[in-house]
Scaffold this active site. Structure first.
Site, short mmCIF file in Angstrom:
data_model
loop_
_atom_site.label_atom_id
_atom_site.label_comp_id
_atom_site.label_asym_id
_atom_site.label_seq_id
_atom_site.Cartn_x
_atom_site.Cartn_y
_atom_site.Cartn_z
N CYS A 423 0.89 -1.28 0.03
CA CYS A 423 -0.03 0.00 0.06
C CYS A 423 0.95 1.19 -0.03
O CYS A 423 0.47 2.06 -0.78
CB CYS A 423 -0.99 0.06 1.21
SG CYS A 423 -0.25 -0.22 2.86
N ASP A 547 -7.61 5.38 -1.23
CA ASP A 547 -7.29 4.14 -0.70
C ASP A 547 -6.49 3.07 -1.68
O ASP A 547 -7.22 2.47 -2.67
CB ASP A 547 -8.56 3.11 -0.29
CG ASP A 547 -8.20 2.11 0.82
OD1 ASP A 547 -7.08 1.54 0.87
OD2 ASP A 547 -9.00 1.82 1.76
N HIS A 549 -5.86 0.10 -1.34
CA HIS A 549 -5.93 -1.18 -1.14
C HIS A 549 -7.10 -1.85 -1.95
O HIS A 549 -7.40 -3.06 -1.89
CB HIS A 549 -6.46 -1.46 0.44
CG HIS A 549 -5.39 -0.86 1.43
ND1 HIS A 549 -5.43 0.26 2.12
CD2 HIS A 549 -4.42 -1.54 1.99
CE1 HIS A 549 -4.38 0.36 2.88
NE2 HIS A 549 -3.77 -0.85 2.74
#
Length: 596
Positions: A423, A547, A549
């Site tokens: 990440c 994000d 992810h």
């Protein structure tokens, strides 16, 4: 008698503030009289900041301004004292500049042109307009009606289009062997176009009929090809004539290859043949003369690599043309000073690259032009996924966002499985893409392996780190940005996620002043922060999170609806904490390079 009005199209009319100076007001013969489309600062002066060096200024303006735009007045920035006298001096300066720029091009009628003379208060920015009538240039008419156009882009590009012409030529020069400084140009170039009697279509014939967006990027462009007549003809014979001129001493010939490239602006109802004859050909002549004036003094000592580029910087409604000398590359100090001077003339900030080659307009007409444009700018990844996302719900909050474009990098992209450990790498890739999109760097977005290799090369990690699945954090990201881009970073440390709302004011200032994406590390997961919504009175705030992810395909609707890019409150409506209270966090704030 009809009331005289001045119409202002440019979003920012006053470039100079808090100092005295002179600005040229630019209009077009295809617009109503006294319509100002842009303004350029006078940067070459003789002592007094409002006394132009007409020779040097006219050479610069002749290169910068597309044919189809011209000087229609001048604005003096100073005090309010003696408005009419100062405005008269401004109008007179523009009248003299027109003579330097255009000479007898308008049939010797330049002295009879009606021109604008304006004066602006350097402190308040208040502008007073006057008109100097050509038949009585010493008498000024005060303008009471000033119209600021709302949809100025539509005004410019609904009216006109661009003509683009590329012409490779050979410039022959000869010089005496025993006296090389006596260099002569034997090139002859001019408008040899003759009326053929063929039907002449208006420019609109080659333009799109239904336009939804009006900007330079979406302007209609007509590609013009010219054939260079390399022989001279006699009025008595249609056969070519060769002229022999013997040299008085031994002479050498030097031929320089060059590619002229001009843009012109024309009204859509103008016949194409007229536009070519009166705009394109004179534009080519202007550029040819500019090139010759630059290369002649250095022709025998160095081979200058001159190339024209066309730009449309922020705040400008029309393109400008710049000729760069690229022998030593864009980072060479002389080239940097050229761009800095252009930023000053155009009123552009000095902390961001807006006139680098990567910023130039892509005028390619090949089938792969769209592809080449996307390759030049970066990749086909999703950009700016936060645009259009609903508000955060912070009552009375002030939103501060990332400035400019970026690409969304996330798990599993490029067929690489980094789920569970990559990440921070993906957040770094998004940050690097921001610097690429803003043209601070042309470096490719680094892969995970290249990021690891950079950390090994600076001694932060052992060689075994390359190819591993080890996590990295904000500090490692700062090392990589420094090594690969020369970008410095500021780091904010918080001991608990509960303290992050206390940093909102500082984060808002970052987005307003620096505008770069922020990496949030520490805790368990890494995120990219794109903005904050903060009510300073109540302390209520929200964070715009990108994000990394996400593991799906690049479906914008799915990304937004799934909350992979969206506003997150420190504590949501169900009392859940987005940032963990038992974890520390490091926030990496990349600093915008101070460069042009």
């Amino acid at each position: 008698m009809e009331k005289t009005s001045v119409r202002v199209l440019c979003p920012k009319l006053l470039i100079i503030r808090n100092v005295s100076g002179l600005q040229w007001l630019i209009g077009s013969p295809f617009f109503p009289q006294f319509t100002i489309v842009s303004t350029l600062t006078c940067i070459h002066t003789l002592g007094d900041s409002t006394s132009p060096d007409y020779n040097t200024e006219s050479e610069d303006l002749r290169t910068l301004l597309l044919r189809g735009f011209h000087v229609i007045g001048a604005l003096v920035v100073g005090s309010k004292c003696d408005l009419e006298r100062v405005a008269g001096e401004a109008a007179d300066a523009s009248r003299r500049m027109r003579k330097f720029l255009y000479g007898d091009e308008y049939g010797g009628k330049l002295g009879n042109q009606d021109l604008i003379g304006a004066i602006a208060d350097s402190e308040s920015g208040e502008i007073h307009f006057f008109v100097s009538r050509g038949e009585n240039p010493t008498g000024l008419e005060c303008v009471r009606s000033v119209i600021y156009e709302d949809d100025s882009g539509k005004y410019v590009w609904d009216t006109g289009c661009l003509l683009h012409c590329v012409l490779p030529i050979k410039l022959p020069f000869y010089f005496p062997v025993n006296s090389p400084s006596d260099l002569f140009d034997v090139n002859r170039f001019g408008d040899s176009s003759q009326g053929s009697g063929a039907k002449s279509f208006p420019c609109s014939y080659f333009c799109s009929k239904n336009k939804a967006v009006f900007s330079v990027e979406h302007a209609d462009i007509i590609q013009v090809s010219l054939l260079l007549n390399k022989s001279r003809t006699s009025s008595k014979s249609a056969a070519p004539i060769a002229e022999y001129v013997p040299a008085s001493e031994q002479t050498k010939l030097l031929v320089v290859d060059y590619k002229l490239e001009v843009l012109c602006y024309a009204a859509k109802d103008l016949p194409v043949t007229y536009a070519v004859s009166k705009l394109v050909v004179p534009g080519l002549v202007d550029q040819l003369n500019s090139i010759k004036n630059t290369i002649l003094p250095n022709l025998l000592t160095q081979h200058l690599q001159l190339h024209p580029y066309h730009f449309c910087p922020p705040g400008f409604l029309h393109p400008i043309t710049v000729i760069y000398e690229l022998s030593y590359g864009e980072t060479e100090m002389k080239q940097v000073e050229v761009r800095r001077s252009l930023h000053s003339r155009l009123g552009l900030p000095f902390d961001r690259p807006l006139l680098r080659i990567a910023n130039a307009l892509n005028l390619s007409t090949t089938k792969d032009s769209a592809k080449s444009n996307s390759i030049r700018k970066g990749s086909s990844l999703l950009r700016d996924v936060h645009v259009g996302i609903p508000s955060s719900g912070v009552s009375g909050g002030v939103v501060s966002l990332v400035q400019g474009s970026y690409e969304y990098h996330h798990y599993l992209q490029d067929g690489f499985d980094d789920s569970g450990w990559g990440c921070a790498y993906r957040s770094l890739q998004t940050i690097v893409s921001w610097f690429r999109c803003q043209h601070y760097s042309s470096i490719e977005v680094p892969s995970h392996r290249e990021i690891q290799q950079a950390l090994v090369e600076i001694g932060d990690k052992d060689p075994s780190f390359v190819g591993s699945r080890e996590w990295i954090g904000a500090i490692e990201l700062s090392f990589v940005l420094d090594k690969l881009l020369g970008v410095s970073c500021k780091v904010i440390n918080v001991r608990s996620g509960a303290e992050l709302p206390e940093k909102c004011r500082e984060l808002a200032l970052h987005f307003e002043n620096q505008g770069t994406p922020i990496m949030i590390g520490g805790g368990v997961l890494a995120y990219t922060l794109l903005g904050v919504d903060y009510n300073e009175s109540s302390g209520d705030c929200a964070f715009l999170i990108l994000d990394p992810h996400y593991t799906g395909n690049d479906d914008l609707k799915k990304i937004v609806s799934g909350g992979w890019c969206g506003w997150k409150k420190a504590v949501d409506s169900r009392g859940k904490n987005f940032f963990l209270h038992d974890k520390f966090y490091n926030l990496l704030l990349p600093q915008r390079p101070n460069m042009v």
